[in-house]
Design an enzyme around this catalytic site. Structure first.
Site, mmCIF file in Angstrom:
data_model
loop_
_atom_site.group_PDB
_atom_site.id
_atom_site.type_symbol
_atom_site.label_atom_id
_atom_site.label_comp_id
_atom_site.label_asym_id
_atom_site.label_seq_id
_atom_site.Cartn_x
_atom_site.Cartn_y
_atom_site.Cartn_z
ATOM 1 N N ASN A 84 -65.815 80.662 42.354
ATOM 2 C CA ASN A 84 -64.964 81.736 42.881
ATOM 3 C C ASN A 84 -65.518 82.385 44.152
ATOM 4 O O ASN A 84 -64.790 83.104 44.850
ATOM 5 C CB ASN A 84 -64.716 82.827 41.825
ATOM 6 N N ASN B 51 -53.548 85.103 37.410
ATOM 7 C CA ASN B 51 -53.332 86.421 38.032
ATOM 8 C C ASN B 51 -52.633 86.301 39.382
ATOM 9 O O ASN B 51 -51.703 87.056 39.690
ATOM 10 C CB ASN B 51 -54.670 87.136 38.255
ATOM 11 N N SER C 291 -66.202 82.632 38.228
ATOM 12 C CA SER C 291 -66.953 81.379 38.157
ATOM 13 C C SER C 291 -67.853 81.223 39.379
ATOM 14 O O SER C 291 -67.676 81.906 40.390
ATOM 15 C CB SER C 291 -65.990 80.187 38.078
ATOM 16 N N ASP D 119 -56.482 83.131 33.352
ATOM 17 C CA ASP D 119 -55.976 82.428 34.537
ATOM 18 C C ASP D 119 -54.535 82.834 34.839
ATOM 19 O O ASP D 119 -53.772 83.174 33.939
ATOM 20 C CB ASP D 119 -56.063 80.911 34.302
ATOM 21 N N ARG E 80 -57.050 72.474 31.528
ATOM 22 C CA ARG E 80 -58.379 71.940 31.828
ATOM 23 C C ARG E 80 -59.432 72.978 31.484
ATOM 24 O O ARG E 80 -59.109 74.147 31.263
ATOM 25 C CB ARG E 80 -58.469 71.491 33.291
ATOM 26 N N GLU F 71 -61.229 74.576 18.967
ATOM 27 C CA GLU F 71 -59.787 74.332 19.054
ATOM 28 C C GLU F 71 -59.270 74.948 20.353
ATOM 29 O O GLU F 71 -59.602 76.082 20.687
ATOM 30 C CB GLU F 71 -59.057 74.988 17.875
ATOM 31 N N ARG G 219 -52.292 89.103 45.639
ATOM 32 C CA ARG G 219 -53.008 88.510 44.498
ATOM 33 C C ARG G 219 -53.806 89.549 43.729
ATOM 34 O O ARG G 219 -53.924 89.496 42.511
ATOM 35 C CB ARG G 219 -53.971 87.415 44.997
ATOM 36 N N SER H 139 -62.403 73.535 33.373
ATOM 37 C CA SER H 139 -62.963 74.183 34.569
ATOM 38 C C SER H 139 -64.411 74.649 34.389
ATOM 39 O O SER H 139 -64.752 75.796 34.724
ATOM 40 C CB SER H 139 -62.088 75.366 34.995
HETATM 41 C C1 FPP Z 1 -57.804 83.855 37.465
HETATM 42 O O1 FPP Z 1 -56.585 84.038 38.126
HETATM 43 C C2 FPP Z 1 -58.533 85.098 37.318
HETATM 44 C C3 FPP Z 1 -59.717 85.393 37.917
HETATM 45 C C4 FPP Z 1 -60.426 84.458 38.823
HETATM 46 C C5 FPP Z 1 -60.361 86.690 37.719
HETATM 47 C C6 FPP Z 1 -60.267 87.303 36.348
HETATM 48 C C7 FPP Z 1 -60.694 88.704 36.496
HETATM 49 C C8 FPP Z 1 -60.112 89.810 35.958
HETATM 50 C C9 FPP Z 1 -58.978 89.756 35.032
HETATM 51 C C10 FPP Z 1 -60.590 91.192 36.308
HETATM 52 C C11 FPP Z 1 -62.042 91.513 36.226
HETATM 53 C C12 FPP Z 1 -62.669 91.235 34.930
HETATM 54 C C13 FPP Z 1 -63.089 92.146 33.997
HETATM 55 C C14 FPP Z 1 -63.807 91.652 32.780
HETATM 56 C C15 FPP Z 1 -62.853 93.587 34.113
HETATM 57 P P1 FPP Z 1 -56.363 83.316 39.509
HETATM 58 O O2 FPP Z 1 -56.675 84.285 40.573
HETATM 59 O O3 FPP Z 1 -57.155 82.041 39.565
HETATM 60 O O4 FPP Z 1 -54.836 83.014 39.433
HETATM 61 P P2 FPP Z 1 -54.052 81.791 40.077
HETATM 62 O O5 FPP Z 1 -54.585 80.546 39.453
HETATM 63 O O6 FPP Z 1 -52.636 82.066 39.704
HETATM 64 O O7 FPP Z 1 -54.284 81.852 41.550
#
Ligand code: FPP
Length: 249
Positions: free
Chosen positions: A77, A31, A74, A29, A203, A216, A42, A205
């Site tokens: 998403n 990114n 998810s 989480d 959380r 844990e 983003r 989620s």
């Molecule tokens: C959450 O950050 C991250 C995601 C919804 C996507 C995770 C995906 C990757 C890291 C890349 C693809 C996966 C693989 C296995 C190659 P967010 O966008 O919810 O961040 P925020 O809460 O700060 O907006």
């Protein structure tokens, strides 16, 4: 030796290699917030997030962690902007194309948690190819949660179980936690010992709802693109400081 590698080495040395978590799950989480702080789109955060995926998969294998579960996408998403969803799917395809041979050479088995039928064709086919290619590997299982939701996983398990009862493959009185857990996407896997969530959110989620009964939790404030192996080692050290009682004394 640089200060940085000295720190990493001493963190690594602090890990008790005989008490490693067998199964680590991570909610990747933050990114988007990481990118926003840098005035980047983003999707730049997701791109950097993939670099951490590579790093954490590699160090997990080196440490000897047997199951690593990453929450990549998810069921909720899908409500994100189409453009962002497309980039996430593209990053997944790129990751599998670039890393599959290395993963396979390192005896990693790829397993997906989630309903793949709803994925666009390209990522779906890429994922099936990766599952098939690595199906006999046995050093580490890499579970990628894709179009995953914990409640829907449980409901799907109940539907399959009822079907098996109707077809007389299972007797109602035989249903126990062990049998039920084999209807989940994580069938035949141990429950996560450690669940890590970076980015400051505390959380679950809808992640692994059934499997985390005695897990844990480690919450950390860094965003996923900053979750380097150093952070991973710290989380494992934190895990090893906990007293797990599983309801006993
Ligand atoms: C959450 O950050 C991250 C995601 C919804 C996507 C995770 C995906 C990757 C890291 C890349 C693809 C996966 C693989 C296995 C190659 P967010 O966008 O919810 O961040 P925020 O809460 O700060 O907006």
């Amino acid at each position: 030796m640089s200060m940085n590698s000295k720190n990493i080495n001493s963190l690594y040395d602090s890990i008790d290699k005989d008490r490693l978590p067998k199964h680590v799950a991570i909610i990747m989480d933050g990114n988007g917030r990481w990118a926003k702080n840098r005035f980047l789109p983003r999707t730049a955060g997701h791109r950097e997030g993939v670099e951490r995926v590579k790093e954490i998969v590699e160090v997990s294998g080196n440490l000897g962690i047997e199951f690593l579960t990453l929450f990549a996408f998810s069921t909720e998403n899908w409500t994100r902007p189409k453009e962002e969803i497309n980039v996430l799917m593209k990053l997944l395809v790129e990751y599998l194309r670039k890393e599959l041979n290395t993963l396979h050479d390192n005896n990693v088995k790829i397993n997906i948690l989630g309903n793949l039928e709803k994925l666009p064709q390209l990522p779906r086919e890429e994922v099936y190819y990766a599952i098939n290619k690595t199906r006999n590997n046995n050093k580490m299982v890499l579970n990628i949660a894709l179009n995953y939701g914990g409640r829907s996983e449980i409901i799907k398990a109940i539907q399959s179980l009822i079907k098996d009862v109707q077809d007389a493959h299972v007797a109602i009185e035989d249903i126990d936690e062990n049998i039920f857990s084999n209807y989940l996407f994580t069938s035949n896997q141990p429950d996560p010992d450690l669940l890590i969530r970076p980015s400051g959110e505390k959380r679950i989620s809808n992640f692994l709802l059934y499997q985390i009964a005695y897990t844990e939790f480690v919450f950390t404030d860094v965003y996923w693109p900053e979750f380097t192996k150093e952070e991973f080692y710290k989380s494992i050290i934190e895990f090893q400081s906990r007293k797990r009682r599983f309801g006993g004394v």
